[in-house]
Design an enzyme around this catalytic site. Structure first.
Site, mmCIF file in Angstrom:
data_model
loop_
_atom_site.group_PDB
_atom_site.id
_atom_site.type_symbol
_atom_site.label_atom_id
_atom_site.label_comp_id
_atom_site.label_asym_id
_atom_site.label_seq_id
_atom_site.Cartn_x
_atom_site.Cartn_y
_atom_site.Cartn_z
ATOM 1 N N CYS A 22 1.143 7.633 -0.414
ATOM 2 C CA CYS A 22 -0.078 7.352 0.361
ATOM 3 C C CYS A 22 -0.693 8.613 0.954
ATOM 4 O O CYS A 22 -1.911 8.694 1.110
ATOM 5 C CB CYS A 22 0.204 6.331 1.462
ATOM 6 S SG CYS A 22 1.502 6.831 2.612
ATOM 7 N N GLN A 43 -2.803 2.255 -4.857
ATOM 8 C CA GLN A 43 -1.538 2.972 -4.746
ATOM 9 C C GLN A 43 -0.459 2.214 -5.512
ATOM 10 O O GLN A 43 -0.102 1.090 -5.152
ATOM 11 C CB GLN A 43 -1.101 3.117 -3.285
ATOM 12 C CG GLN A 43 0.229 3.858 -3.161
ATOM 13 C CD GLN A 43 0.716 4.027 -1.732
ATOM 14 O OE1 GLN A 43 -0.057 3.860 -0.788
ATOM 15 N NE2 GLN A 43 1.979 4.336 -1.573
ATOM 16 N N HIS A 89 2.258 4.855 7.058
ATOM 17 C CA HIS A 89 1.295 4.772 5.956
ATOM 18 C C HIS A 89 0.025 5.552 6.291
ATOM 19 O O HIS A 89 -0.461 5.506 7.415
ATOM 20 C CB HIS A 89 0.958 3.293 5.711
ATOM 21 C CG HIS A 89 0.065 3.049 4.542
ATOM 22 N ND1 HIS A 89 0.373 3.447 3.259
ATOM 23 C CD2 HIS A 89 -1.149 2.428 4.459
ATOM 24 C CE1 HIS A 89 -0.596 3.086 2.440
ATOM 25 N NE2 HIS A 89 -1.548 2.475 3.146
ATOM 26 N N ASP A 99 -7.704 2.475 1.599
ATOM 27 C CA ASP A 99 -6.261 2.240 1.683
ATOM 28 C C ASP A 99 -5.810 1.695 0.343
ATOM 29 O O ASP A 99 -6.183 0.581 -0.045
ATOM 30 C CB ASP A 99 -5.981 1.218 2.800
ATOM 31 C CG ASP A 99 -4.508 0.868 2.947
ATOM 32 O OD1 ASP A 99 -3.697 1.272 2.077
ATOM 33 O OD2 ASP A 99 -4.153 0.204 3.930
#
Length: 230
Positions: free
Chosen positions: A95, A89, A169, A184
């Site tokens: 996200c 990211q 997030h 992630d």
């Protein structure tokens, strides 16, 4: 060069479904709420489930855990299947969209897309790239950015301004070749949480979500969304 900032996406299955269908996902699978982590509430989730998204607060406790986890994996190593689709990211507040891309990209064998649609083209072109190159490819995809912007303003709550700091997030859990992976974009690599099956995937992913909740017992800002057959 200053990094891009997007409006944050709401953890709202209706918004997610509309967003992904605008990009070309056919509604043979849909996002839906997981209303709780106990067996009775999990039994209400339509099956099969192929991905879980978790929205959680980024707190000091979580950041400390994240650093420990990363150091441990770097020291001990872990197995990650080469076919796991993982992107970094680099866009602030993206996200939610990255979480949705992770959910779709790792389940392409089950999902259906409109021919030549924005999302199918994005996945086709980005799959061979490394995680950093995937991030750069998203930075340059104007169609996804514009559709994200529209969807971020479609939720039930008013979208915050671009300058507002957001401490929530999104991450994604998927089953790839019988392993449960946490994806992630803020982390350097996927996290392998051990074996799972198509039948037990929802329960196994929720067990990991519960650990996030247990680390911050005073926090209530957790939302779990499943990608499932309608």
């Amino acid at each position: 060069m200053e990094c891009q900032r997007w409006l944050p996406l709401e953890a709202n299955p209706d918004v997610m479904n509309q967003f992904m269908q605008q990009l070309g996902l056919l509604p043979s699978w849909q996002f839906g709420d997981v209303f709780g982590t106990d067996p009775e509430l999990l039994s209400l989730v339509p099956r099969p489930v192929c991905s879980i998204l978790l929205l959680f607060p980024v707190t000091e406790k979580y950041e400390a855990f994240k650093q420990e986890e990363e150091a441990k994996i770097k020291a001990d190593g872990q197995k990650v299947a080469p076919k796991v689709y993982f992107m970094k990211q680099t866009i602030s507040n993206a996200c939610g969209t990255i979480g949705l891309i992770h959910a779709l990209a790792n389940n392409r064998d089950k999902l259906e897309f409109e021919t030549n649609s924005v999302m199918k083209t994005f996945l086709d072109n980005s799959t061979p790239l490394n995680p950093e190159e995937k991030a750069k490819y998203l930075e340059n995809d104007e169609s996804i950015r514009v559709t994200h912007e529209f969807s971020a303003q479609e939720g039930q709550t008013e979208a915050p301004s671009l300058d507002e700091k957001v401490d929530l997030h999104f991450i994604t859990f998927v089953n790839v070749d019988g392993c449960l992976y946490e994806l992630d974009g803020r982390k350097p690599f996927p996290i392998n949480h051990g074996s799972t099956t198509a039948d037990n995937f929802l329960e196994d992913a929720v067990e990991v979500c519960k650990k996030f909740m247990q680390r911050d017992p005073d926090e209530l800002r957790f939302t779990v969304v499943a990608l499932h057959k309608p």
